[in-house]
Design an enzyme around this catalytic site. Structure first.
Site, PDB file in Angstrom:
ATOM      1  N   ASN B 419      47.720  54.830  60.620  1.00 19.72           N
ATOM      2  CA  ASN B 419      46.700  55.118  61.613  1.00 19.72           C
ATOM      3  C   ASN B 419      45.504  55.826  60.987  1.00 19.72           C
ATOM      4  OD1 ASN B 419      45.219  55.629  63.877  1.00 19.72           O
ATOM      5  ND2 ASN B 419      46.867  56.541  65.049  1.00 19.72           N
ATOM      6  N   ASP B 420      45.724  57.060  60.523  1.00 25.76           N
ATOM      7  CA  ASP B 420      44.596  57.845  60.015  1.00 25.76           C
ATOM      8  C   ASP B 420      43.900  57.179  58.831  1.00 25.76           C
ATOM      9  OD1 ASP B 420      45.167  59.807  61.893  1.00 25.76           O
ATOM     10  OD2 ASP B 420      46.623  60.760  60.571  1.00 25.76           O
ATOM     11  N   VAL B 421      44.670  56.474  57.989  1.00 27.99           N
ATOM     12  CA  VAL B 421      44.078  55.909  56.769  1.00 27.99           C
ATOM     13  C   VAL B 421      43.179  54.715  57.050  1.00 27.99           C
ATOM     14  CG1 VAL B 421      45.928  56.741  55.278  1.00 27.99           C
ATOM     15  CG2 VAL B 421      46.085  54.441  56.242  1.00 27.99           C
TER      16      VAL B 421
END
Lengths: 103, 493
Positions: B419-421
């Protein structure tokens, strides 16, 4: 105090070696490198053994033995877990892969 | 002083450690490097047993056996996904051991009835050092104990006790966070930085006092303050920053061991600890750099303020979701698919299923690659290890720069449990806590498919705009279940 200065010299030189030796490492290897370095400081076991070896009271011995156990956990566990990480990077092991795949 | 041959062996062991770190810096030599390090450690320990006059041998060997079996079993049995917390734990116990060793060394002169006059100067004291009160100790033992109470050695002792304790408690907290025994989110409370500052000042003050008096009691209090400082240091650090803190604490333990080596006049401990302290510092910076962060921003004031507001809560904005059959068709008729694996993939133990899916796609002539973010998983390089475990060929693992080039021409970016990446906020919104972190440009692909368990934000607790992009399709469910469904849907196409 020359003993102290000699140790200080060793310290300063080791700092530079430590900086130099890992200066170019790919991010892929950050985790194993950290884990390997982590194992190396487990060598405090040497210190724990020396202290436990000169303990002359039960209380001191107990604390020293706790230090021995903790240091050994660090040393042995550290090298084993690093090896396990690096095993994955090395040669493929078909039999292990087959076993994993069957799960 | 120990025998010359033993000191030479220590030099050999120190060289082994240097070669180990050198070897670990390159993929080809890494495993050998680790073995060289293990050999060095074994040599050092065996030499210590022979060269020093060791009493209580049976007990010590028992303790070593206990620790060795426990460490090896823990390291062998732990799931690869749980590795980061195990490393944290091993690091913590090492720091704890260093602190205990220093405390015990300090207690030695006190038990022999040797004290030092309060103050920082050693002049004049060595002259009247209480040789008379020998109490069954040899002259060299007494000289050694007097030396333990010299200002320089006491400073090293205080340092080892303090830093070892910080490392022990800090690592324990990171372990609890990663093991999810406590929340992984930053824990802050009003006045937190002031409390932390006060604890640091108290630690330094106590340290100076302990050096001036050589008091064992003060050193024990110093250790307790160190434990508190370690907890306070790590509590405000959350999410993806935790691994970087492990690396920092690793360097701390190294320095504690180095100072312990000074106390014990053991050059090997000094060299080994310093090597780890120095290389650990560089490594911590490199890890932080891979995430576009600075170490100080991680420790002090990262993810602060409103950035994580709403973190952990599902948004109710509309998204487009699809079933496995639709997604299977999208993938099967693409020319190029780039897989972006994340921690969710590892948690679901879906590495083997993703490989099956990729094999099926390749049979259909689809070009497939894996885009590996440097901090995918829970630690830099963690994802490479997890995928290698599933026998995914090394050539298919694309490093970030290559992957971003490939994503531009890819028809589908298949984001599995990440998600964050892939959060474009890192590029576009300066207010976001992950702003500046290098990301995988999944949004540049023709279409994006997210395999997600729910709409909950990722590890960093920030909402991902990409989920609401018109090009994005979501397939809800556990990563392994979704991938299995995709595999069977592909087979029946």
């Amino acid at each position: 105090m020359t003993e102290g200065v000699a140790l200080l010299t060793v310290f300063v030189l080791a700092v530079f070696v430590g900086f130099e030796v890992v200066s170019k490492v790919s991010s892929t290897l950050h985790t194993p490198l950290m884990s390997g370095a982590n194992a190396i400081h487990g060598v405090i076991l040497v210190g724990a053994v020396i202290v436990a070896g000169t303990a002359d009271e039960a209380g001191v011995l107990v604390v020293a033995l706790i230090a021995v156990v903790l240091a050994t956990l660090n040393l042995v566990g550290g090298f084993v877990v690093t090896d396990r990480m690096l095993e994955m990077f090395g040669a493929r092991r078909p039999e292990a892969a087959a076993k994993d795949g069957a799960e | 002083m120990i025998a010359v041959w033993a000191q030479v062996c220590y030099v050999v062991a120190a060289v082994c450690f240097i070669l180990a770190l050198k070897g670990l810096s390159s993929p080809k030599t890494a495993r050998r490097g680790n073995l060289v390090g293990a050999f060095g450690a074994l040599l050092a320990v065996v030499v210590t047993f022979i060269a020093y006059d060791i009493d209580n041998l049976g007990w010590i060997l028992l303790a070593v056996a206990f620790g060795a079996v426990g460490g090896a079993m823990g390291a062998r049995r732990v799931a690869m996904t749980a590795m980061p917390q195990l490393v944290a734990l091993f690091n913590g116990v090492g720091g704890g051991a260093a602190a205990l060793v220093a405390l015990l060394e300090l207690s030695e002169p006190a038990r022999a009835g040797i004290t030092r006059p309060a103050g920082f100067g050693d002049d004049g004291w060595f002259a009247y050092s209480p040789l008379a009160e020998s109490g069954g100790h040899t002259e060299s033992e007494i000289l050694r104990m007097v030396d333990l109470l010299s200002t320089g050695t006491l400073t090293a002792t205080a340092f080892t006790v303090l830093i070892g304790a910080v490392s022990f408690s800090g690592s324990t907290v990171t372990f609890l966070k990663l093991q999810e025994l406590m929340t992984g989110r930053p824990i802050t409370f009003p006045g937190g930085p002031i409390v932390f500052g006060a604890v640091l000042v108290a630690a330094v003050g106590l340290g100076l006092w302990a050096v001036a008096t050589g008091s064992v009691t003060l050193a024990i209090i110093l250790a307790l303050v160190g434990l508190l400082a370690g907890v306070l240091l790590v509590l405000p650090v959350g999410g993806a920053d935790v691994p970087i803190v492990i690396s920092l604490l690793n360097a701390f333990t190294g320095l504690a061991v180095a100072a312990g080596g000074y106390v014990l006049e053991n050059a090997l401990l000094l060299v080994a600890g310093t090597l780890v302290g120095a290389s650990g510092t560089i490594l911590t910076r490199a890890m932080a750099h891979a995430m576009g962060r600075s170490v100080s921003s991680i420790l002090f004031g990262a993810f602060k303020g409103g950035s994580t507001a709403g973190g952990g809560e599902a948004s109710d904005r509309p998204v487009r979701s699809a079933g496995p059959d639709d997604v299977a068709i999208m993938l099967a008729y693409a020319r190029k698919v780039i897989v972006v694996p994340g921690y969710g993939l590892a948690v679901a133990q879906a590495q083997h299923t993703i490989r099956e899916l990729v094999d099926l796609l390749e049979k259909r002539g689809v070009e497939v690659g894996y885009a590996i973010h440097p901090v995918a998983g829970r630690m830099p390089g963690h994802m490479n290890v997890l995928l290698a475990e599933a026998n995914i060929p090394y050539e298919q693992l694309l490093e970030m720069d290559t992957a971003n080039g490939q994503l531009r021409t890819a028809d589908v970016a298949l984001v599995v449990g990440a998600n964050d990446v892939v959060n474009p906020a890192a590029r576009t919104s300066p207010g976001s806590p992950i702003y500046g972190m290098p990301i995988l440009d999944a949004d540049h692909a023709g279409a994006i498919v997210f395999l997600k368990r729910s709409m909950r934000p990722g590890f960093a607790g920030i909402e991902n705009e990409l989920l609401f992009d018109p090009k994005t399709t979501l397939l809800f469910g556990d990563a392994k279940a979704s991938l299995t469904a995709l595999v069977s849907a592909l087979k029946s196409l």
